[in-house]
Scaffold this motif. Structure first.
Motif, mmCIF file in Angstrom:
data_model
loop_
_atom_site.group_PDB
_atom_site.id
_atom_site.type_symbol
_atom_site.label_atom_id
_atom_site.label_comp_id
_atom_site.label_asym_id
_atom_site.label_seq_id
_atom_site.Cartn_x
_atom_site.Cartn_y
_atom_site.Cartn_z
ATOM 1 N N UNK A 128 0.828 -1.207 0.000
ATOM 2 C CA UNK A 128 0.000 0.000 0.000
ATOM 3 C C UNK A 128 0.863 1.258 0.000
ATOM 4 N N UNK A 129 0.279 2.372 -0.447
ATOM 5 C CA UNK A 129 0.966 3.666 -0.367
ATOM 6 C C UNK A 129 0.706 4.242 1.015
ATOM 7 N N UNK A 130 1.750 4.665 1.697
ATOM 8 C CA UNK A 130 1.620 5.226 3.042
ATOM 9 C C UNK A 130 2.234 6.616 3.071
ATOM 10 N N UNK A 131 1.470 7.594 3.523
ATOM 11 C CA UNK A 131 1.971 8.955 3.674
ATOM 12 C C UNK A 131 1.654 9.477 5.064
ATOM 13 N N UNK A 132 2.491 10.342 5.580
ATOM 14 C CA UNK A 132 2.260 10.913 6.910
ATOM 15 C C UNK A 132 2.525 12.409 6.904
ATOM 16 N N UNK A 133 1.899 13.084 7.849
ATOM 17 C CA UNK A 133 2.176 14.512 8.061
ATOM 18 C C UNK A 133 1.825 14.842 9.504
ATOM 19 N N UNK A 134 2.466 15.867 10.075
ATOM 20 C CA UNK A 134 2.133 16.266 11.445
ATOM 21 C C UNK A 134 0.714 16.835 11.501
ATOM 22 N N UNK A 135 0.043 16.635 12.627
ATOM 23 C CA UNK A 135 -1.249 17.283 12.819
ATOM 24 C C UNK A 135 -1.051 18.793 12.790
ATOM 25 N N UNK A 136 -1.944 19.477 12.077
ATOM 26 C CA UNK A 136 -1.855 20.937 11.997
ATOM 27 C C UNK A 136 -2.544 21.600 13.179
ATOM 28 N N UNK A 137 -3.676 21.018 13.611
ATOM 29 C CA UNK A 137 -4.431 21.633 14.701
ATOM 30 C C UNK A 137 -5.227 20.622 15.509
ATOM 31 N N UNK A 138 -5.410 19.426 14.963
ATOM 32 C CA UNK A 138 -6.273 18.447 15.611
ATOM 33 C C UNK A 138 -7.740 18.629 15.275
ATOM 34 N N UNK A 139 -8.044 19.622 14.427
ATOM 35 C CA UNK A 139 -9.435 19.907 14.065
ATOM 36 C C UNK A 139 -9.915 19.085 12.860
ATOM 37 N N UNK A 140 -9.121 18.182 12.383
ATOM 38 C CA UNK A 140 -9.392 17.233 11.303
ATOM 39 C C UNK A 140 -9.289 17.874 9.922
ATOM 40 N N UNK A 141 -10.128 18.870 9.609
ATOM 41 C CA UNK A 141 -10.103 19.469 8.272
ATOM 42 C C UNK A 141 -8.763 20.129 7.987
ATOM 43 N N UNK A 142 -8.242 20.882 8.953
ATOM 44 C CA UNK A 142 -6.939 21.517 8.773
ATOM 45 C C UNK A 142 -5.832 20.477 8.636
ATOM 46 N N UNK A 143 -6.000 19.356 9.331
ATOM 47 C CA UNK A 143 -4.996 18.296 9.261
ATOM 48 C C UNK A 143 -4.996 17.640 7.879
ATOM 49 N N UNK A 144 -6.190 17.454 7.300
ATOM 50 C CA UNK A 144 -6.291 16.883 5.953
ATOM 51 C C UNK A 144 -5.709 17.855 4.926
ATOM 52 N N UNK A 145 -6.030 19.130 5.066
ATOM 53 C CA UNK A 145 -5.484 20.152 4.171
ATOM 54 C C UNK A 145 -3.956 20.141 4.208
ATOM 55 N N UNK A 146 -3.409 20.076 5.418
ATOM 56 C CA UNK A 146 -1.960 20.072 5.591
ATOM 57 C C UNK A 146 -1.339 18.813 4.999
ATOM 58 N N UNK A 147 -2.009 17.676 5.174
ATOM 59 C CA UNK A 147 -1.490 16.424 4.622
ATOM 60 C C UNK A 147 -1.326 16.519 3.105
#
Length: 294
Positions: A128-147
């Motif tokens: 599988x393809x695996x990608x990671x990124x730090x949490x941006x705020x924990x508010x979910x939407x911002x974290x997805x945007x940052x990812x």
């Protein structure tokens, strides 16, 4: 009925998806008996994963999002199939936190502001393809945007909202995922940013009578000529079965199965996604042990 709609701008390199997810979020709440802040966090994660799963090509593919923060919720795990049907759970569903200063549920405080978002795309290949990124705020939407910005270099605007009633049930839930395609210039970027700002909070927009995913996108991207590509229903869907659980037990191997029979004589396993319980008697475990040895 929950649904996803996908649209594209005819006059700009912009694609977008929007979801209405009241029923699937409420179903998750009922299964996991979540508190309001856990309901909001899990609902947002489910809807983000649903829109990302709907982007997949090929039957049998899936995407998993795992949010792991330093807050009391612990982690959130959600999985979507290629049709946008989702399932998920939160590690600590009974978390209670006071609301933020603006009166909204403190999802960021519950998940935590430090941690990782891991995205696993199973494209039915060897790995599988695996990608990671730090949490941006924990508010979910911002974290997805940052990812998307960090791991996939795709300029993205994501907004998600879950409105919970006084009785804890879900009143509204929805969101959108707007992405810029190669060739988007500063004018397109500015237009998208203005539209997103003018739309405001998703839950407030969805409170309007008749508002749905299409309304969200047409208001956020009102300066573009939009074409609808597809819309279809989505829901909370778990794929667990007794057969799958049997395969999981066999995969433990003869040694662990033998120890289980000797120590417990029987066992029961609970699905993390839907709380279905599967009971196995000693005789049934003996049959699985023979298969494991074979």
């Amino acid at each position: 009925m929950d649904e996803i709609i996908r649209m594209i701008a005819k006059d700009a390199p912009v694609k977008a998806a929007a979801i209405t997810g009241k029923a699937l979020t409420e179903r998750a709440r009922e299964i996991h008996n979540t508190t309001p802040v856990a309901t909001a966090a899990l609902g947002r994660a489910l809807m983000a994963c649903s829109m990302m799963g709907d982007q997949l090509k090929g039957e049998g593919t899936s995407v998993t999002l795992r949010f792991k923060g330093d807050g009391p919720l612990g982690s959130i795990t959600v999985v979507s199939d290629d049709g946008g049907n989702v399932r998920g759970y939160v590690q600590n569903p009974l978390v209670i936190l006071p609301p933020r200063g603006d009166g909204k549920l403190d999802v960021g405080g519950a998940l935590g502001h430090k941690g990782l978002l891991t995205v696993i795309r199973d494209l039915d290949m060897k790995e599988p393809y695996v990608g990671t990124s730090p949490l941006a705020s924990g508010e979910i939407a911002e974290d997805v945007t940052s990812y998307f910005a960090i791991s996939e270099q795709i300029p993205t605007a994501c907004a998600l909202g879950v409105l919970v009633g006084k009785d804890g049930s879900v009143l509204r839930a929805g969101g959108y995922l707007i992405q810029l395609l190669p060739g988007a210039d500063d004018g397109v970027i500015d237009a998208v940013e203005r539209g997103v700002q003018e739309l405001g909070a998703v839950t407030a927009a969805l409170m309007e009578e008749g508002a749905d995913g299409e309304v969200l996108l047409r208001r956020a991207l009102g300066c573009f000529e939009l074409e609808e590509l597809e819309r279809h229903p989505v829901g909370y869907k778990c794929y667990c079965s007794r057969e799958r659980v049997e395969r999981a037990l066999i995969s433990l191997g003869p040694q662990e199965l033998s120890a289980m029979i000797a120590e417990q004589g029987k066992t029961e396993l609970t699905c993390q996604f839907c709380d279905a319980v599967y009971h196995f008697s000693g005789a049934e475990l003996e049959v699985l042990l023979k298969k494991a040895r074979a």
